[in-house]
Design an enzyme around this catalytic site. Structure first.
Site, PDB file in Angstrom:
ATOM      1  N   LYS A 211      31.127  -0.364   0.587  1.00  0.00           N
ATOM      2  CA  LYS A 211      29.749  -0.866   0.529  1.00  0.00           C
ATOM      3  C   LYS A 211      29.298  -0.781  -0.916  1.00  0.00           C
ATOM      4  O   LYS A 211      28.760   0.223  -1.363  1.00  0.00           O
ATOM      5  CB  LYS A 211      28.863  -0.021   1.461  1.00  0.00           C
ATOM      6  CG  LYS A 211      27.707  -0.807   2.073  1.00  0.00           C
ATOM      7  CD  LYS A 211      27.058  -0.055   3.217  1.00  0.00           C
ATOM      8  CE  LYS A 211      25.820  -0.766   3.719  1.00  0.00           C
ATOM      9  NZ  LYS A 211      26.119  -1.987   4.486  1.00  0.00           N
TER      10      LYS A 211
HETATM   11  C1  LIG Z   1      26.406  -2.536   5.707  1.00  0.00           C
HETATM   12  C2  LIG Z   1      27.242  -3.709   5.993  1.00  0.00           C
HETATM   13  C3  LIG Z   1      27.546  -4.128   7.308  1.00  0.00           C
HETATM   14  C4  LIG Z   1      26.962  -3.481   8.533  1.00  0.00           C
HETATM   15  O1  LIG Z   1      27.217  -2.127   8.633  1.00  0.00           O
HETATM   16  P1  LIG Z   1      26.311  -1.211   9.561  1.00  0.00           P
HETATM   17  O2  LIG Z   1      26.873   0.137   9.394  1.00  0.00           O
HETATM   18  O3  LIG Z   1      26.440  -1.721  10.943  1.00  0.00           O
HETATM   19  O4  LIG Z   1      24.904  -1.360   9.065  1.00  0.00           O
HETATM   20  C5  LIG Z   1      28.395  -5.199   7.472  1.00  0.00           C
HETATM   21  N1  LIG Z   1      28.911  -5.860   6.411  1.00  0.00           N
HETATM   22  C6  LIG Z   1      28.628  -5.513   5.141  1.00  0.00           C
HETATM   23  C7  LIG Z   1      29.233  -6.287   4.025  1.00  0.00           C
HETATM   24  C8  LIG Z   1      27.785  -4.433   4.893  1.00  0.00           C
HETATM   25  O5  LIG Z   1      27.509  -4.103   3.624  1.00  0.00           O
END
Ligand SMILES: *Cc1c(COP(=O)(O)O)cnc(C)c1O
Length: 367
Positions: A211
């Protein structure tokens, strides 16, 4: 019971130095914001930060007034993008208590992102504590309206002033918080999705599973292309041409026989919403498959009626049905079913304390 990473359950909690914001919003100003919070535009009165240095490890944990961060213009993050973040919500239950959802999972994911971006790994117990410390001072900012929450944004970046290219030796971790309104006003509405055929958000061996801001930076141009094509969101393919994910949400397919399929690829960010939704589906007896899904499988499945529902999921919007998939030379209407919304309701019922938390996913933050 939520199990924290076994490696750091023994760590003593940090001692946060708390500096109160003397210019904090009045209760009346806060209530006015909470009446209509929108998303990501208003912030609470405080923020948390913890420093890290190669020599000193994690140190100087603080809660301080929300405000600008002073950075040296040579701070590595501004040049090389060495940055990661998380997104997690605090929910107010009917009895007034404040809970968050699976924070250990976000803490572990922050560690995985840190490894990929050559940043230091924040112990999961410190991560959870940082959320608690912020809620301890800004708990009044957790709204109580339907589908409202306090969105918590932990992030970490390279702050060392150094233009050479190597992992920074000085890093900052922060948590800020932003009250969030119901994502969908007037009911959940299916979104239209643009297929990005010219651009990827991540590559093989790249940072797609972390992330990190860079993945979002590379999704912005295709996202504009989506808007220009009349679509709400963009879906990416991975380097093998398989379905990957939207810019910030994972994708789930529901088949006629009840099987639920989610794409698997090294460049997908593993969503905690997706993991939870799949668990709830398993609890209901659905077979769940995580495997590569080709674009042809998606389009043919919809055309033949084998795929009966497609939806996206993530913390911000929880679950969003996909109503249209559009590419340069096609437009496929997507079938709309009931499962996405029923799973959405079950998940939000757990998060808001309206339903039994069988998996022990909730962690109370204000006690
Ligand atoms: C944060 C994110 C998600 C979703 O993750 P959650 O933990 O469900 O909020 C999906 N794809 C990307 C690229 C993200 O950054």
């Amino acid at each position: 019971m939520t199990l924290l990473d076994s490696a750091d359950t023994d760590l003593a909690p940090l001692e946060f130095a708390v500096t109160r914001n003397l210019a904090a919003k009045s209760a009346a100003q806060r209530e006015e914001i909470l009446a209509n919070p929108g998303f990501g535009t208003s912030f609470t009165d405080h923020m948390v930060d913890i420093c890290w240095s190669a020599g000193g490890g994690w140190h100087r944990p603080r809660v301080q007034p929300y405000g600008p961060i002073a950075l040296d213009p040579a701070a590595a993050v501004l040049h090389y993008g060495q940055e990661i973040f998380e997104g997690i919500k605090a929910y107010r239950h009917a009895d007034g208590s404040v809970h968050t959802f699976r924070p250990d999972q976000n803490g572990l994911r922050l560690q995985r992102s840190a490894r990929r971006l050559a940043l230091p790994e924040l112990p999961v117990s410190y991560f959870v504590q940082s959320l608690r410390e912020l809620v301890a001072v800004d708990g009044a900012w957790v709204p109580s309206g339907a589908d409202q929450s306090l969105y918590l944004r932990p992030f970490m970046f390279a702050k060392e002033a150094f233009l050479g290219v190597r992992p920074a030796k000085k890093v900052a971790y922060y948590v800020i918080a932003s009250p969030a309104g119901a994502y969908f006003t007037g009911g959940v509405k299916p979104v239209s999705i643009w297929l990005s055929e010219d651009y990827a958000r991540a590559g093989k061996g790249g940072t797609g599973a972390a992330k990190t801001g860079g993945n979002y930076a590379s999704s912005l141009l295709p996202q504009s292309e989506a808007y220009d094509s009349g679509c709400d969101q963009v879906v990416f393919l991975d380097q093998d041409g398989n379905v990957e994910e939207l810019g910030g949400m994972n994708v789930i397919f529901v088949h006629k026989d009840g099987t639920i399929v989610t794409p698997q690829s090294d460049s997908i960010l593993e969503g905690i919403t997706r993991d939870s939704i799949l668990q709830l589906a398993r609890d209901r007896g659905h077979t769940v498959e995580s495997r590569p899904v080709t674009l042809a499988e998606w389009r043919d499945g919809v055309a033949s009626g084998d795929i009966v529902e497609v939806f996206a999921c993530g913390t911000a919007a929880v679950v969003t049905p996909i109503g249209v998939l559009k590419g340069k030379d096609f437009l496929d209407e997507q079938p709309i079913g009931e499962l996405a919304l029923s799973l959405r309701e079950e998940l939000t019922d757990i998060q808001y304390g309206r339903r039994d938390d069988k998996h022990g996913w909730l962690v109370r933050l204000d006690a």
